[in-house]
Design a protein around this motif. Structure first.
Motif, PDB file in Angstrom:
ATOM      1  N   TYR A   1      -3.420   1.208  46.582  1.00 11.79           N
ATOM      2  CA  TYR A   1      -3.554   2.618  46.208  1.00 11.79           C
ATOM      3  C   TYR A   1      -4.983   2.973  45.804  1.00 11.79           C
ATOM      4  CZ  TYR A   1      -2.569   7.080  43.951  1.00 11.79           C
ATOM      5  OH  TYR A   1      -2.566   8.407  43.603  1.00 11.79           O
ATOM      6  N   THR A   2      -5.667   2.051  45.148  1.00 12.87           N
ATOM      7  CA  THR A   2      -6.969   2.376  44.565  1.00 12.87           C
ATOM      8  C   THR A   2      -8.168   1.924  45.395  1.00 12.87           C
ATOM      9  OG1 THR A   2      -6.940   0.324  43.261  1.00 12.87           O
ATOM     10  CG2 THR A   2      -6.045   2.316  42.230  1.00 12.87           C
TER      11      THR A   2
ATOM     12  N   ASP B   1      -8.684  11.028  44.906  1.00 11.01           N
ATOM     13  CA  ASP B   1      -8.622  10.827  43.459  1.00 11.01           C
ATOM     14  C   ASP B   1      -7.300  11.370  42.939  1.00 11.01           C
ATOM     15  OD1 ASP B   1      -8.935  10.687  40.768  1.00 11.01           O
ATOM     16  OD2 ASP B   1     -10.957  11.537  40.736  1.00 11.01           O
ATOM     17  N   ALA B   2      -6.395  10.444  42.558  1.00 15.31           N
ATOM     18  CA  ALA B   2      -5.060  10.854  42.120  1.00 15.31           C
ATOM     19  C   ALA B   2      -5.105  11.648  40.828  1.00 15.31           C
ATOM     20  CB  ALA B   2      -4.168   9.625  41.943  1.00 15.31           C
ATOM     21  N   ALA B   3      -6.154  11.429  40.022  1.00 19.80           N
ATOM     22  CA  ALA B   3      -6.254  12.169  38.767  1.00 19.80           C
ATOM     23  C   ALA B   3      -6.525  13.641  39.017  1.00 19.80           C
ATOM     24  CB  ALA B   3      -7.360  11.567  37.900  1.00 19.80           C
TER      25      ALA B   3
ATOM     26  N   ARG C   1      -0.276  12.624  43.407  1.00 19.65           N
ATOM     27  CA  ARG C   1       0.306  11.805  42.349  1.00 19.65           C
ATOM     28  C   ARG C   1       1.816  12.022  42.256  1.00 19.65           C
ATOM     29  NH1 ARG C   1      -2.245  12.048  36.432  1.00 19.65           N
ATOM     30  NH2 ARG C   1      -1.537  14.214  36.573  1.00 19.65           N
TER      31      ARG C   1
ATOM     32  N   LYS D   1       0.082   6.538  51.106  1.00 18.45           N
ATOM     33  CA  LYS D   1      -0.821   7.470  50.424  1.00 18.45           C
ATOM     34  C   LYS D   1      -1.465   8.420  51.427  1.00 18.45           C
ATOM     35  CE  LYS D   1      -5.083   7.387  47.675  1.00 18.45           C
ATOM     36  NZ  LYS D   1      -6.110   6.498  47.071  1.00 18.45           N
TER      37      LYS D   1
ATOM     38  N   ASP E   1      -5.897  15.167  42.305  1.00 18.70           N
ATOM     39  CA  ASP E   1      -4.893  15.675  43.232  1.00 18.70           C
ATOM     40  C   ASP E   1      -3.499  15.470  42.650  1.00 18.70           C
ATOM     41  OD1 ASP E   1      -4.616  15.487  46.835  1.00 18.70           O
ATOM     42  OD2 ASP E   1      -3.258  16.371  45.367  1.00 18.70           O
ATOM     43  N   GLN E   2      -2.998  16.451  41.940  1.00 17.75           N
ATOM     44  CA  GLN E   2      -1.694  16.352  41.300  1.00 17.75           C
ATOM     45  C   GLN E   2      -0.573  16.232  42.325  1.00 17.75           C
ATOM     46  OE1 GLN E   2      -1.275  16.091  37.979  1.00 17.75           O
ATOM     47  NE2 GLN E   2      -3.506  16.138  37.770  1.00 17.75           N
TER      48      GLN E   2
ATOM     49  N   MET F   1       3.494  10.205  45.201  1.00 10.87           N
ATOM     50  CA  MET F   1       3.570   8.758  45.047  1.00 10.87           C
ATOM     51  C   MET F   1       4.570   8.362  43.965  1.00 10.87           C
ATOM     52  SD  MET F   1       1.713   7.439  47.387  1.00 10.87           S
ATOM     53  CE  MET F   1       1.766   5.730  46.849  1.00 10.87           C
ATOM     54  N   ILE F   2       4.639   9.140  42.896  1.00 10.40           N
ATOM     55  CA  ILE F   2       5.627   8.858  41.852  1.00 10.40           C
ATOM     56  C   ILE F   2       7.038   8.960  42.424  1.00 10.40           C
ATOM     57  CG2 ILE F   2       6.660   9.758  39.721  1.00 10.40           C
ATOM     58  CD1 ILE F   2       3.840  10.439  38.777  1.00 10.40           C
TER      59      ILE F   2
END
Length: 259
Positions: free
Chosen positions: A158-159, A19-21, A27, A217, A23-24, A30-31
């Protein structure tokens, strides 16, 4: 061409449902990958446009050669498009990407990133010739279509909770088949084979976009040292960059209006 990249050793995190929300770290990783890829594409585009501006002219007095479509080449344009130097322009990107792929583990992050920028510039130099073949409007339209398709496919990769790892070997075989068919068609000059290669190429690199995104990812590991994480991000950006460029080129054969 992307195959050596896939041999890069990483520690994978099992599962694909991070969950990217929450796991900072993932995120941010990936950015960084997308930012590096985007900057690479920007460099490629700027170099391609700058090259074609220097290579062509509307002044007959400055032209040293005229193409069948009426484009007039400057001495610089003739050197990179009409002289034996064109082979260096064609193969230099391949040499750069192989160098980066095989040497990245022994390079510093800054050196690897610089090599990636150099590679992106060389690709721009090589791809500048598309402006001699296709109209600027159709190139722009194809770019935006590619960006939209790439964005959707990468988001899916990714999702999705589906494990796409099983597609890897199939897609790589597809890339090898495309290379072989393209080489054969150099001699056959078959329009039917060209169409088939283009259609299959779009499908293969569409699949690779989703597959590579999920794989990149999974490459993330929160315990990685800074240098290791940096090199992973660069190689991830390179893989997505290659997917985008190849998807764009195959789509251009369908959507491009020849001059």
């Amino acid at each position: 061409m992307a195959e050596p990249v896939r041999n890069y050793q990483t520690r994978a995190v099992p599962g694909v449902g991070v969950d990217a929300a929450i796991d900072q770290g993932l995120r941010a990783y990936m950015i960084k990958v997308y930012n590096l890829m985007g900057l690479g594409l920007l460099i490629t585009g700027l170099v391609a446009v700058g090259t074609i501006m220097l290579a062509t002219t509307t002044d007959p007095a400055s032209a040293v050669a005229t193409l069948p479509n009426g484009d007039m080449l400057t001495s610089f344009g003739y050197a990179i498009f009409g002289s034996p130097l064109k082979w260096l322009v064609i193969f230099a990107p391949l040499a750069a990407v192989l160098f980066l792929s095989f040497r990245v583990q022994s390079m510093s992050v800054s050196a690897a990133q610089t090599t990636f920028w150099v590679y992106a510039g060389l690709v721009g130099l090589s791809l500048s010739s598309i402006f001699l073949v296709y109209t600027t409007a159709s190139i722009s339209q194809t770019f935006f279509a590619t960006a939209a398709a790439f964005g959707g496919l990468s988001l899916y990769g990714y999702t999705t909770k589906r494990d796409l790892s099983g597609l890897g070997s199939f897609l790589i075989m597809g890339v090898v088949g495309l290379i072989i068919a393209s080489v054969i068609n150099i001699f056959l000059q078959s329009s039917a084979l060209t169409f088939a290669v283009s259609a299959i190429g779009v499908l293969v690199f569409a699949g690779l976009t989703a597959y590579d995104t999920q794989n990149i990812k999974e490459m993330y590991f929160e315990g990685d040292e800074t240098d290791v994480a940096g090199r992973k991000a660069i190689m991830g950006a390179l893989r997505l960059y290659l997917d985008f460029i190849n998807l764009f080129m195959f789509l251009l054969q369908f959507m491009g209006d020849r001059r």
